[in-house]
Scaffold this motif. Structure first.
Motif, mmCIF file in Angstrom:
data_model
loop_
_atom_site.group_PDB
_atom_site.id
_atom_site.type_symbol
_atom_site.label_atom_id
_atom_site.label_comp_id
_atom_site.label_asym_id
_atom_site.label_seq_id
_atom_site.Cartn_x
_atom_site.Cartn_y
_atom_site.Cartn_z
ATOM 1 N N LYS A 2 0.856 -1.190 0.000
ATOM 2 C CA LYS A 2 0.000 0.000 0.000
ATOM 3 C C LYS A 2 0.892 1.241 0.000
ATOM 4 C CE LYS A 2 -3.796 1.921 2.719
ATOM 5 N NZ LYS A 2 -4.636 1.717 3.898
ATOM 6 N N GLU A 109 -3.314 0.528 -3.609
ATOM 7 C CA GLU A 109 -3.210 -0.768 -2.945
ATOM 8 C C GLU A 109 -3.019 -1.859 -3.991
ATOM 9 O OE1 GLU A 109 -5.920 -1.375 0.580
ATOM 10 O OE2 GLU A 109 -6.950 0.293 -0.445
ATOM 11 N N CYS A 110 -2.029 -2.694 -3.763
ATOM 12 C CA CYS A 110 -1.760 -3.825 -4.648
ATOM 13 C C CYS A 110 -2.340 -5.086 -4.010
ATOM 14 C CB CYS A 110 -0.260 -3.994 -4.864
ATOM 15 S SG CYS A 110 0.542 -2.543 -5.555
ATOM 16 N N GLY A 111 -3.440 -5.565 -4.568
ATOM 17 C CA GLY A 111 -4.082 -6.775 -4.064
ATOM 18 C C GLY A 111 -3.591 -8.008 -4.813
ATOM 19 N N GLU A 112 -4.251 -9.120 -4.578
ATOM 20 C CA GLU A 112 -3.875 -10.375 -5.243
ATOM 21 C C GLU A 112 -4.239 -10.367 -6.721
ATOM 22 O OE1 GLU A 112 -2.172 -13.228 -4.462
ATOM 23 O OE2 GLU A 112 -1.557 -11.978 -2.769
ATOM 24 N N GLN A 113 -5.453 -9.910 -7.036
ATOM 25 C CA GLN A 113 -5.954 -9.968 -8.411
ATOM 26 C C GLN A 113 -5.969 -8.618 -9.126
ATOM 27 O OE1 GLN A 113 -6.727 -12.904 -9.828
ATOM 28 N NE2 GLN A 113 -6.064 -13.834 -7.908
ATOM 29 N N HIS A 114 -5.935 -7.527 -8.357
ATOM 30 C CA HIS A 114 -6.066 -6.219 -8.967
ATOM 31 C C HIS A 114 -5.349 -5.153 -8.147
ATOM 32 C CE1 HIS A 114 -9.453 -6.742 -6.180
ATOM 33 N NE2 HIS A 114 -9.241 -5.469 -5.896
ATOM 34 N N THR A 116 -5.807 -1.139 -6.848
ATOM 35 C CA THR A 116 -6.845 -0.143 -6.596
ATOM 36 C C THR A 116 -6.206 1.197 -6.271
ATOM 37 O OG1 THR A 116 -8.281 -1.871 -5.707
ATOM 38 C CG2 THR A 116 -8.878 0.393 -5.206
ATOM 39 N N THR A 125 -10.272 0.570 -9.946
ATOM 40 C CA THR A 125 -9.761 -0.775 -9.738
ATOM 41 C C THR A 125 -9.436 -1.353 -11.109
ATOM 42 O OG1 THR A 125 -11.093 -1.073 -7.765
ATOM 43 C CG2 THR A 125 -10.280 -3.065 -8.833
ATOM 44 N N ARG A 127 -7.468 -4.791 -13.101
ATOM 45 C CA ARG A 127 -6.774 -6.078 -13.034
ATOM 46 C C ARG A 127 -5.360 -5.879 -13.553
ATOM 47 N NH1 ARG A 127 -10.535 -10.253 -12.350
ATOM 48 N NH2 ARG A 127 -12.649 -9.609 -12.835
ATOM 49 N N LYS A 174 3.202 -10.422 -11.437
ATOM 50 C CA LYS A 174 1.837 -10.311 -11.956
ATOM 51 C C LYS A 174 1.808 -10.277 -13.489
ATOM 52 C CE LYS A 174 0.013 -10.171 -7.904
ATOM 53 N NZ LYS A 174 -0.753 -11.264 -7.364
#
Length: 180
Positions: A2, A109-114, A116, A125, A127, A174
């Motif tokens: 983040k 924020e860097c998530g697992e799938q996307h 944001t 958001t 991908r 990714k």
């Protein structure tokens, strides 16, 4: 991962310059203009040669040297003038836009799938497969999504070089190619 940072008009100006220096369309136009301006002294020298019937070889060599130096100076100066003009136009666009929704506080924020991006006026958001490349300039990372469309993450958002390397590693993981 983040990141919290404030996106400024200067960040957008830096991206505009970065993009203009690297995009093939802009590079082609810029090089044509530079070459055209550099040819002016050469053309002037050739015109002088055609009008003067007798010229001392030394004077001709000095004149040719001066014209060559002038052509090189113009070739170099045109790049600086083009950058200054582009910077001035970008600055005018961002500073006279009224309520400018493209600047201000950001949380990425860097998530697992996307990934944001939260801003004052919107949330975005995307991908990871939407991003074409991760590019780095002297001032920021650019996650490009298409021609002239990028998510700007200034280097000041990272607390250390190690955190930058972790970010690069995550983007590579990714499937986003990294272009330094």
């Amino acid at each position: 991962m983040k990141f919290t940072f404030d996106l400024t008009p200067q960040d957008h100006i830096d991206y505009t310059l970065f993009y203009a220096r690297r995009a093939p369309f802009f590079k082609k136009q810029r090089n044509r203009l530079r070459i055209l301006c550099a040819l002016v002294p050469v053309a002037a020298f050739l015109l002088i040669l055609t009008t003067v019937r007798e010229m001392d070889v030394r004077h001709g060599a000095v004149l040719a040297g001066v014209m060559l130096l002038l052509a090189c100076a113009l070739y170099w100066a045109m790049a600086k003038l083009a950058d200054a003009s582009l910077c001035r136009n970008a600055r005018a666009m961002f500073l006279t836009a009224g309520r400018n929704n493209s600047v201000g506080a950001r949380i990425v924020e860097c998530g697992e799938q996307h990934l944001t991006e939260h801003a004052s006026y919107y949330d975005m958001t995307a991908r990871y497969k939407q991003f074409i490349a991760l590019e780095r300039s002297a001032t920021a990372f650019y996650l490009t999504m298409g021609p002239a469309l990028a998510l700007i993450i200034p280097l000041r958002a990272f607390s250390s070089g190690e955190e930058q390397e972790k970010f690069i590693g995550l983007m590579k993981e990714k499937g986003i190619p990294y272009e330094p």
